[in-house]
Design a protein around this motif. Structure first.
Motif, PDB file in Angstrom:
ATOM      1  N   ASP A 200       0.640  -1.213   0.015  1.00 26.87           N
ATOM      2  CA  ASP A 200      -0.143  -0.170  -0.115  1.00 26.87           C
ATOM      3  C   ASP A 200       0.936   1.079  -0.102  1.00 26.87           C
ATOM      4  OD1 ASP A 200      -1.834   2.187   0.595  1.00 26.87           O
ATOM      5  OD2 ASP A 200      -3.155   0.976   1.543  1.00 26.87           O
ATOM      6  N   THR A 201       0.976   1.954  -1.273  1.00 26.81           N
ATOM      7  CA  THR A 201       1.780   3.145  -1.332  1.00 26.81           C
ATOM      8  C   THR A 201       1.237   4.417  -0.330  1.00 26.81           C
ATOM      9  OG1 THR A 201       0.738   3.650  -3.245  1.00 26.81           O
ATOM     10  CG2 THR A 201       2.901   2.465  -3.474  1.00 26.81           C
ATOM     11  N   THR A 202      -0.012   4.337   0.060  1.00 29.61           N
ATOM     12  CA  THR A 202      -0.649   5.225   0.758  1.00 29.61           C
ATOM     13  C   THR A 202       0.014   5.382   2.134  1.00 29.61           C
ATOM     14  OG1 THR A 202      -2.528   4.465   1.053  1.00 29.61           O
ATOM     15  CG2 THR A 202      -2.397   5.678  -0.766  1.00 29.61           C
ATOM     16  N   THR A 203      -0.076   4.113   2.705  1.00 30.03           N
ATOM     17  CA  THR A 203       0.090   3.892   4.157  1.00 30.03           C
ATOM     18  C   THR A 203       1.666   3.145   4.385  1.00 30.03           C
ATOM     19  OG1 THR A 203      -0.773   1.635   4.193  1.00 30.03           O
ATOM     20  CG2 THR A 203      -2.031   3.646   4.604  1.00 30.03           C
ATOM     21  N   SER A 204       2.432   3.162   3.098  1.00 28.99           N
ATOM     22  CA  SER A 204       3.513   2.250   3.375  1.00 28.99           C
ATOM     23  C   SER A 204       3.465   1.085   3.963  1.00 28.99           C
ATOM     24  CB  SER A 204       4.866   3.004   3.684  1.00 28.99           C
ATOM     25  OG  SER A 204       4.992   4.367   3.100  1.00 28.99           O
ATOM     26  N   LEU A 205       2.495   0.139   3.995  1.00 26.60           N
ATOM     27  CA  LEU A 205       2.472  -1.066   4.631  1.00 26.60           C
ATOM     28  C   LEU A 205       2.315  -2.301   3.738  1.00 26.60           C
ATOM     29  CD1 LEU A 205       0.020  -0.250   7.676  1.00 26.60           C
ATOM     30  CD2 LEU A 205       2.579  -0.376   7.828  1.00 26.60           C
ATOM     31  N   PRO A 206       2.617  -3.341   4.144  1.00 28.46           N
ATOM     32  CA  PRO A 206       2.452  -4.584   3.183  1.00 28.46           C
ATOM     33  C   PRO A 206       1.229  -5.296   3.765  1.00 28.46           C
ATOM     34  CG  PRO A 206       4.191  -5.180   4.846  1.00 28.46           C
ATOM     35  CD  PRO A 206       3.778  -3.769   4.932  1.00 28.46           C
ATOM     36  N   HIS A 207       0.665  -6.082   2.672  1.00 21.80           N
ATOM     37  CA  HIS A 207      -0.526  -6.608   2.909  1.00 21.80           C
ATOM     38  C   HIS A 207      -0.737  -8.000   2.292  1.00 21.80           C
ATOM     39  CE1 HIS A 207      -3.104  -3.400   4.593  1.00 21.80           C
ATOM     40  NE2 HIS A 207      -2.404  -2.809   3.861  1.00 21.80           N
ATOM     41  N   LEU A 208      -1.135  -9.232   2.968  1.00 19.75           N
ATOM     42  CA  LEU A 208      -1.296 -10.426   2.314  1.00 19.75           C
ATOM     43  C   LEU A 208      -2.459 -10.992   2.844  1.00 19.75           C
ATOM     44  CD1 LEU A 208       0.110 -13.125   1.119  1.00 19.75           C
ATOM     45  CD2 LEU A 208       0.764 -13.548   3.535  1.00 19.75           C
ATOM     46  N   TYR A 209      -3.590 -11.380   1.708  1.00 20.58           N
ATOM     47  CA  TYR A 209      -4.730 -11.950   1.914  1.00 20.58           C
ATOM     48  C   TYR A 209      -4.769 -13.444   1.620  1.00 20.58           C
ATOM     49  CZ  TYR A 209      -5.859  -6.948   2.253  1.00 20.58           C
ATOM     50  OH  TYR A 209      -5.836  -5.453   2.727  1.00 20.58           O
ATOM     51  N   TRP A 210      -5.355 -14.070   2.585  1.00 22.25           N
ATOM     52  CA  TRP A 210      -5.566 -15.600   2.251  1.00 22.25           C
ATOM     53  C   TRP A 210      -6.971 -15.602   1.780  1.00 22.25           C
ATOM     54  CZ3 TRP A 210      -9.206 -19.487   3.713  1.00 22.25           C
ATOM     55  CH2 TRP A 210      -8.542 -20.771   3.586  1.00 22.25           C
ATOM     56  N   ILE A 211      -7.244 -16.035   0.695  1.00 18.80           N
ATOM     57  CA  ILE A 211      -8.663 -16.251  -0.032  1.00 18.80           C
ATOM     58  C   ILE A 211      -8.802 -17.509  -0.865  1.00 18.80           C
ATOM     59  CG2 ILE A 211     -10.262 -15.184  -1.793  1.00 18.80           C
ATOM     60  CD1 ILE A 211      -8.566 -12.809  -1.768  1.00 18.80           C
ATOM     61  N   ASP A 212      -9.765 -18.138  -0.333  1.00 21.25           N
ATOM     62  CA  ASP A 212     -10.272 -19.509  -0.820  1.00 21.25           C
ATOM     63  C   ASP A 212     -11.341 -19.651  -1.934  1.00 21.25           C
ATOM     64  OD1 ASP A 212     -12.497 -19.509   0.695  1.00 21.25           O
ATOM     65  OD2 ASP A 212     -11.735 -21.252   1.917  1.00 21.25           O
ATOM     66  N   TYR A 213     -11.791 -20.874  -2.445  1.00 23.09           N
ATOM     67  CA  TYR A 213     -12.653 -20.762  -3.314  1.00 23.09           C
ATOM     68  C   TYR A 213     -14.306 -20.579  -2.796  1.00 23.09           C
ATOM     69  CZ  TYR A 213     -13.966 -25.542  -1.633  1.00 23.09           C
ATOM     70  OH  TYR A 213     -14.429 -26.591  -0.710  1.00 23.09           O
ATOM     71  N   LEU A 214     -14.251 -20.546  -1.546  1.00 22.79           N
ATOM     72  CA  LEU A 214     -15.543 -20.293  -0.941  1.00 22.79           C
ATOM     73  C   LEU A 214     -15.645 -18.766  -0.666  1.00 22.79           C
ATOM     74  CD1 LEU A 214     -15.621 -23.186   1.641  1.00 22.79           C
ATOM     75  CD2 LEU A 214     -16.757 -23.121  -0.410  1.00 22.79           C
ATOM     76  N   GLY A 215     -14.856 -18.052  -1.193  1.00 20.58           N
ATOM     77  CA  GLY A 215     -14.988 -16.612  -0.791  1.00 20.58           C
ATOM     78  C   GLY A 215     -14.552 -16.014   0.625  1.00 20.58           C
ATOM     79  N   THR A 216     -13.677 -17.110   1.175  1.00 22.57           N
ATOM     80  CA  THR A 216     -13.373 -16.670   2.599  1.00 22.57           C
ATOM     81  C   THR A 216     -12.262 -15.838   2.537  1.00 22.57           C
ATOM     82  OG1 THR A 216     -13.976 -18.445   3.315  1.00 22.57           O
ATOM     83  CG2 THR A 216     -12.532 -17.475   4.847  1.00 22.57           C
ATOM     84  N   LYS A 217     -11.955 -14.917   3.098  1.00 26.60           N
ATOM     85  CA  LYS A 217     -10.734 -13.666   2.960  1.00 26.60           C
ATOM     86  C   LYS A 217     -10.307 -13.427   4.317  1.00 26.60           C
ATOM     87  CE  LYS A 217     -11.157  -9.241   2.714  1.00 26.60           C
ATOM     88  NZ  LYS A 217     -11.053  -7.979   2.301  1.00 26.60           N
ATOM     89  N   ALA A 218      -9.071 -13.539   4.595  1.00 28.32           N
ATOM     90  CA  ALA A 218      -8.297 -13.200   6.040  1.00 28.32           C
ATOM     91  C   ALA A 218      -7.034 -12.311   5.509  1.00 28.32           C
ATOM     92  CB  ALA A 218      -7.881 -14.484   6.777  1.00 28.32           C
ATOM     93  N   ASP A 219      -6.741 -11.325   6.219  1.00 34.15           N
ATOM     94  CA  ASP A 219      -5.610 -10.337   6.181  1.00 34.15           C
ATOM     95  C   ASP A 219      -4.708 -10.872   7.292  1.00 34.15           C
ATOM     96  OD1 ASP A 219      -3.546  -8.581   5.843  1.00 34.15           O
ATOM     97  OD2 ASP A 219      -4.999  -6.996   6.394  1.00 34.15           O
ATOM     98  N   ILE A 220      -3.691 -11.711   6.942  1.00 33.64           N
ATOM     99  CA  ILE A 220      -2.686 -12.298   7.754  1.00 33.64           C
ATOM    100  C   ILE A 220      -1.031 -12.143   7.546  1.00 33.64           C
ATOM    101  CG2 ILE A 220      -4.143 -14.122   8.497  1.00 33.64           C
ATOM    102  CD1 ILE A 220      -3.418 -15.735   6.358  1.00 33.64           C
ATOM    103  N   PRO A 221      -0.255 -12.414   8.519  1.00 34.83           N
ATOM    104  CA  PRO A 221       1.310 -11.983   8.162  1.00 34.83           C
ATOM    105  C   PRO A 221       1.670 -13.009   7.347  1.00 34.83           C
ATOM    106  CG  PRO A 221       0.917 -12.805  10.296  1.00 34.83           C
ATOM    107  CD  PRO A 221      -0.497 -12.702   9.946  1.00 34.83           C
ATOM    108  N   TYR A 222       1.337 -14.304   7.449  1.00 33.62           N
ATOM    109  CA  TYR A 222       1.969 -15.450   6.649  1.00 33.62           C
ATOM    110  C   TYR A 222       0.764 -16.376   6.086  1.00 33.62           C
ATOM    111  CZ  TYR A 222       2.254 -17.485  11.176  1.00 33.62           C
ATOM    112  OH  TYR A 222       2.165 -17.866  12.527  1.00 33.62           O
TER     113      TYR A 222
END
Length: 223
Positions: free
Chosen positions: A109-131
């Protein structure tokens, strides 16, 4: 054949790695398939699942991200991109032809200078996690990530952790994988050569296919 992908965040970067196998059933047809797709100057995803679904869905996502960039002259930021992608999977799940695709979406994210990682599966589940991990790797590497990951880790430690995860996969899983790896930071998307003694020192720009440039908009001539 199964899939295997990893995602790791650090102080100012995200690392994505994915296997390069392509096959059907127990037959491996190729071992140089690129399963990482750049979606913007600071955004990419590693994907796995049914071969036809992955190609169609990733093409659909990539072109819509590019269209947004052209129309608004700004690339979609990781949080917004993850919400849109999750929505598409959730809607397809309720249709007659759902996509069987699992994703790891990484971005800076160039506006906050923070990295993001999202785990998304075929069911549409989403989680913002570090690894994160998808596929066979999640069964043997999540404990390694849990032990060795720490907040604010530098790039060198991130590569070291990724190598630990790949070593676990190579030594404990019957299927053998070759891995493709990228790193995303404030400077964009970089290809990582894990065979090098110091991949961070040899960072190079990702291949031309992974670069996303905004074409000049077409302006119709007055009648």
């Amino acid at each position: 054949m199964g899939d295997c992908s990893f995602g790791i965040t650090g102080k100012d970067f995200v690392i994505l790695a994915s296997d390069m196998n392509a096959g059907r059933g127990i037959i491996k047809m190729k071992s140089d398939e690129n399963k990482i797709r750049a979606l913007g100057p600071h955004l990419a995803m590693a994907y796995g699942g049914e071969t036809g679904d992955t190609e169609q869905f990733t093409d659909y996502v990539e072109r819509n991200m590019r269209l947004y960039h052209i129309r608004n002259h700004n690339a979609l930021l990781p949080p917004a991109a993850s919400a849109w992608i999750r929505r598409q999977l959730a809607q397809s799940l309720r249709s007659r032809k759902p996509y069987a695709v699992n994703l790891l979406l990484g971005g800076f994210d160039t506006t906050t200078s923070l990295p993001h990682l999202y785990w998304i599966d075929y069911l549409g589940t989403k989680a913002d996690i570090p690894y994160a991990a998808h596929g066979f790797g999640m069964y043997v590497a999540l404990s390694t990530m849990d032990k060795w990951w720490f907040e604010g880790m530098p790039k060198e430690k991130g590569v070291e952790l990724l190598r630990k995860c790949i070593n676990e996969v190579q030594s404990r899983i019957v299927v053998q994988f070759n891995f493709n790896c990228i790193l995303i930071d404030a400077d964009g998307v970089h290809q990582l050569d894990l065979s090098a003694s110091d991949p961070i020192a040899d960072l190079s720009r990702a291949p031309e296919k992974a670069e996303v440039e905004v074409p000049n908009p077409i302006i119709a001539a007055p009648a």
